[in-house]
Write an enzyme that holds these catalytic residues in place. Structure first.
Site, PDB file in Angstrom:
ATOM      1  N   CYS A 239       0.711  -1.210   0.190  1.00 23.62           N
ATOM      2  CA  CYS A 239      -0.010  -0.056  -0.102  1.00 23.62           C
ATOM      3  C   CYS A 239       0.774   1.143   0.064  1.00 23.62           C
ATOM      4  O   CYS A 239       1.250   1.638   1.005  1.00 23.62           O
ATOM      5  CB  CYS A 239      -0.819  -0.070   1.259  1.00 23.62           C
TER       6      CYS A 239
ATOM      7  N   CYS B 212      -0.410   4.135   2.092  1.00 25.16           N
ATOM      8  CA  CYS B 212      -0.094   3.922   3.694  1.00 25.16           C
ATOM      9  C   CYS B 212       1.420   4.173   4.053  1.00 25.16           C
ATOM     10  O   CYS B 212       1.665   4.742   4.853  1.00 25.16           O
ATOM     11  CB  CYS B 212      -0.697   2.584   4.027  1.00 25.16           C
ATOM     12  N   ASP B 213       2.254   3.667   2.966  1.00 25.45           N
ATOM     13  CA  ASP B 213       3.485   3.620   3.590  1.00 25.45           C
ATOM     14  C   ASP B 213       4.554   4.571   2.635  1.00 25.45           C
ATOM     15  O   ASP B 213       5.642   4.515   3.207  1.00 25.45           O
ATOM     16  CB  ASP B 213       4.325   2.235   3.328  1.00 25.45           C
TER      17      ASP B 213
END
Ligand code: NAP
Length: 317
Positions: free
Chosen positions: A136, A139-140
């Site tokens: 992701c 997300c990261d």
């Protein structure tokens, strides 16, 4: 029929499940949505959705999911967070759903459980997940400011997320096993013209290297068989998705990739059991097609409930 708690239970709160909840709630069905994580599914972690009609400037997946959930709640749908559905039983004209030690009953069920990312299945992938291996970018990605990272895959997700990652990373390699990309032309054109992206085609990742965090990947050229090492600090895997249908095995027909086979009304072979969104066997997996599936499934679930309620009434006449 025994006392059944809900008219309709929707399993999954991605765009398909949320749209079904809007239609079912608005249609007056006593509706429960069982969600495993926060609403929105994978769409919620998509940075920008550019092809959902009505948003000419694009909309973030999180914002779209939040609005859909709000709309479903406005029309009366209830939501419950669960760990995972482990069992679905159809007996006596109603459905029993088990999730951990909880049981829910309904007259009709829509499975909208979506699909999870496919892993590469290479050495150290599991050990280094969360330490440089990610599924992701939204997300990261921010953890990789100024770093060199790689994205694996040649579909829309890989290309879109590679472009997204250039916000943080100074260099993004896109490693793809073929020389042709599956992604839409508009996206591949954008990728090839981006100065911070380099495509490495006809290569597969054979191993992820690193002790406590990712330091490199070992590559193999599928044509020449030549091996090489690419130094990177992060690897984002976009090798497709596999459907969450474990609990449906032996209950409904699944295709060879495990997706639920439905007809045009989103109905499975089990009366009252419908499937919608990415979990369904179909050709185009988009937020808009998931939403369309959800609306169709909710409509026909409503019709199914009407039919069984008429029959119940008839028994007492
Ligand atoms: P996808 O289209 O299935 O692409 C997966 C990619 O991963 C393919 O290029 C595939 O290679 C590669 N791959 C599969 N297994 C691999 C392995 N073991 N090692 C290395 N590479 C591997 O998946 P997706 O990109 O996640 O998209 C899923 C669906 O969502 C698609 O229908 C897509 O159109 C849709 N989507 C749409 C948008 C948008 O329209 N904005 C954005 C994201 C996703 P091959 O090409 O060689 O098979």
């Amino acid at each position: 029929m025994k006392e059944v708690e809900y008219g309709l239970i929707i399993i999954g709160a991605g765009p398909a499940g949320l749209t079904a909840a809007v239609y079912a709630g608005r249609g007056g069905l006593n509706t429960l949505v069982l969600e495993r994580m926060s609403a929105g599914g994978h769409a919620a972690v998509t940075d920008a959705i550019e092809n959902y009609p009505g948003f000419p400037e694009g909309i973030s997946g999180a914002e779209l999911a939040e609005s859909m959930e709000k709309q479903a709640k406005k029309f009366g749908a209830s939501f419950k967070t669960i760990m995972q559905v482990t069992e679905l039983e159809h007996a006596g004209g109603f459905f029993k759903i088990r999730a951990g030690d909880e049981t829910f009953t309904a007259k009709s069920v829509i499975v909208a459980t979506g699909a999870d990312p496919t892993k590469l299945g290479v050495p150290r992938e599991d050990e280094l997940t969360g330490r440089g291996v990610s599924y992701c970018a939204v997300c990261d990605g921010a953890f990789f400011k100024g770093a060199e990272v790689a994205v694996v895959g040649g579909g829309n997700s890989a290309v879109e997320e590679a472009i997204y990652l250039t916000r943080y990373a100074k260099k993004v390699y896109v490693i793809h096993r073929r020389d042709r990309f599956r992604a839409d032309k508009i996206l591949t054109d954008r990728m090839f013209s981006h100065p911070a992206i380099e495509a490495i085609t006809e290569n597969i990742v054979e191993e992820i290297i690193g002790e406590n965090s990712v330091s490199a990947v070992r590559l193999k050229n599928v044509r020449t068989k030549e091996a090489g090492t690419l130094k990177i600090e992060g690897i984002f895997v976009y090798a497709g998705y596999h459907p969450n249908t474990e609990f449906l095995k032996g209950i409904v027909e699944l295709d060879k990739s495990g997706c639920v086979v439905t007809d045009a009304e989103m109905a499975t072979g089990v009366p009252g059991l419908f499937a919608a969104g990415d979990v369904r066997a179909k050709g185009l997996r988009q937020v808009i097609t998931a939403a369309g599936d959800g609306a169709t499934a909710a409509y026909w679930a409503g019709k199914h409930i009407e039919k069984i309620e008429d029959r119940q009434y008839g028994e007492f006449k």
